[in-house]
Design a protein around this motif. Structure first.
Motif, PDB file in Angstrom:
ATOM      1  N   THR A 426     -25.498 -21.726  39.081  1.00 57.87           N
ATOM      2  CA  THR A 426     -25.864 -22.425  37.849  1.00 57.87           C
ATOM      3  C   THR A 426     -24.621 -22.919  37.120  1.00 57.87           C
ATOM      4  O   THR A 426     -24.580 -24.061  36.625  1.00 57.87           O
ATOM      5  N   ASP A 449     -30.808 -21.833  31.128  1.00 55.85           N
ATOM      6  CA  ASP A 449     -31.290 -22.209  32.459  1.00 55.85           C
ATOM      7  C   ASP A 449     -31.883 -21.024  33.208  1.00 55.85           C
ATOM      8  O   ASP A 449     -32.943 -21.146  33.839  1.00 55.85           O
ATOM      9  N   VAL A 450     -31.226 -19.863  33.152  1.00 55.49           N
ATOM     10  CA  VAL A 450     -31.656 -18.745  34.002  1.00 55.49           C
ATOM     11  C   VAL A 450     -32.621 -17.793  33.308  1.00 55.49           C
ATOM     12  O   VAL A 450     -33.179 -16.906  33.952  1.00 55.49           O
TER      13      VAL A 450
END
Length: 488
Positions: A426, A449-450
């Motif tokens: 990422t 994002d994660v």
């Protein structure tokens, strides 16, 4: 609430409206759910009952909230953090807007209570949701209806939405799915496919691996049919091989199953080895550039056994079969002799002998001397000539390792390794797109994002950044250590 009394909750709700204390009621409901869930999941000794207890509370809350507004109950689903605003249809002619807003607020309080409660313990809730689902998929709908079973699956999916560690759930779910479909432990392949679709719809493409495994198994079944046809056409060539079926699978599509190494010198009997050799030779004629790597721990055998009481068909594991077949060549063997003859690792051999000699009534095909629940190196084993069973066909279940400890540890270790890979991938992807970013902004982007997969640790993100700098994927700006550059 502790008495799960809907009537009492309705009275309290009405009182909160009259006393203009609805917000207090809503917050109290959230805190109560949070407290009860934390109590349920905080003690590891309660882990096997964790999910059933949570589901019971969830069902009561769903029913109770619906009853407050005289509406049919519906499961309250988790929502994405980015989509927690409340939409009100002001144009709906029959909707009491104020009551509608209250219901939305209560539903949000329920979500918050379950999320905070289940989030109070790392990994374990997600793991046990997967195990609860595994048990349900093995059992199937049973004597219940298809609608009731689908409702249960929807309830389980709702709990997944409340957990932060979705990657943990995915790891345990994938492992369970693989075992069910490989060992024919699933109640129905159609139910498995439906569940995969449900998970893909709710959780996204992260769950495509289940679909890949099902399709890979279908290809394997076609290959098995082709081999059976070859055996029929060339019966003389395959006269020494038994009725044999192999699942030939793509290794990358399945969970990792290790080869038998430390402590193992596994030896198949001559007839079993001949069957594997015959299949391997045929497979080489179909796929000359592929290499077969056998996972004997997943093998099963159907044995025909003759006792004084009659002839039986017994379904056993490959290890159990290899042990039982030794008694075609001798009447009595001690533990060490069986270990030398089979090459089975000691702890696995202990479990195998326990299942054959000390299992439930009607499956004890071996005798152990001296008697006792433990297997010692000096113990001797013989065929139980007085064996009898009410069933002509039956299975002898292998005694399992403590899966909740050993498999859980290995799976969680693999999840931790995978998280490192996800974080690094990422970071690289974001930096490749942006070329230049401050560390603070990069961390914010990575977290955003994660977070859909697992709760990221900022300290771990910083460690991954340092590691990528050392490996020359990133570079700090001279004179400003907080600014990073991507190195192509």
């Amino acid at each position: 609430m502790y008495r799960d009394s809907t009537d009492a909750l309705i009275k309290l709700y009405k009182f909160s409206i009259e006393a203009t204390a609805f917000r207090v009621f809503s917050k109290a409901l959230q805190d109560h759910i949070d407290t009860r869930i934390r109590k349920v999941i905080s003690d590891p000794t309660n882990d096997p009952q964790m999910i059933e207890s949570t589901l019971r509370l969830k069902r009561f809350v769903d029913t109770a909230v619906a009853a407050l507004f005289s509406a049919p109950p519906k499961p309250i689903q988790a929502t994405n953090d980015d989509d927690e605003h409340m939409d009100v249809d002001l144009d709906a002619p029959s909707v009491d807007v104020l009551a509608h807003n209250r219901r939305l607020e209560l539903e949000e309080s329920v979500r918050a209570g379950f999320k905070s409660g289940l989030g109070s313990r790392q990994n374990a809730p997600a793991e046990w949701i997967a195990k609860h689902l595994d048990a349900a998929m093995r059992k199937g709908q049973g004597s219940g209806t298809e609608a009731a079973f689908n409702t249960l699956l929807d309830e389980i999916i709702a709990l997944i939405g409340f957990t932060k560690d979705k990657d943990v759930f995915r790891a345990f779910y994938t492992t369970g799915l693989a075992k069910r479909i490989l060992l024919n432990k699933s109640a129905s392949d159609d139910l498995e496919r439906n569940m995969i679709v449900k998970l893909q719809n709710e959780m996204g493409d992260e769950f495509t691996s289940g679909d890949v495994m099902m399709k890979d198994l279908q290809v394997s079944e076609s290959l098995a049919k082709a081999y059976q046809s070859a055996r029929v056409k060339n019966s003389k060539q395959y006269k020494d091989s038994l009725d044999f079926t192999a699942n030939v699978l793509t290794e990358s599509a399945w969970p990792s199953y290790p080869l038998l190494k430390d402590g193992w010198k596994f030896k198949l009997t001559a007839e079993l080895q001949a069957s594997i050799d015959a299949f391997s030779a045929w497979y080489a004629t179909q796929h000359s550039n592929r290499q077969l790597s056998w996972r004997h721990q997943l093998g099963t055998v159907t044995l025909t056994a003759r006792f004084d009481s009659g002839k039986y068909e017994i379904g056993v594991s490959l290890f159990q079969a290899v042990v039982m077949l030794q008694f075609n060549e001798g009447d009595v063997f001690d533990f060490n002799e069986l270990k030398a003859r089979t090459g089975i690792e000691s702890s696995e051999l202990v479990r195998t002998l326990q299942s054959l000699a000390l299992g439930r009534k009607g499956t004890r095909v071996l005798l152990k001397r001296p008697a006792g629940k433990e297997v010692e190196p000096t113990d001797k084993f013989a065929i139980n000539k007085a064996f009898s069973s009410e069933r002509i066909k039956f299975k002898i279940n292998q005694i399992q390792q403590d899966i909740s400890v050993e498999e859980s540890r290995k799976t969680n270790e693999q999840v931790a390794i995978d998280r490192v890979s996800v974080l690094e991938a990422t970071i690289v992807r974001i930096m490749k797109a942006k070329k230049k970013m401050t560390l603070t902004l990069l961390i914010d982007n990575v977290v955003g994002d994660v977070s859909k997969r697992f709760p990221p640790d900022v300290r771990e993100i910083k460690k991954r950044v340092e590691s990528l700098i050392e490996r020359e994927f990133l570079q700090r700006e001279e004179g400003d250590r907080n600014t990073l550059h991507y190195l192509a």
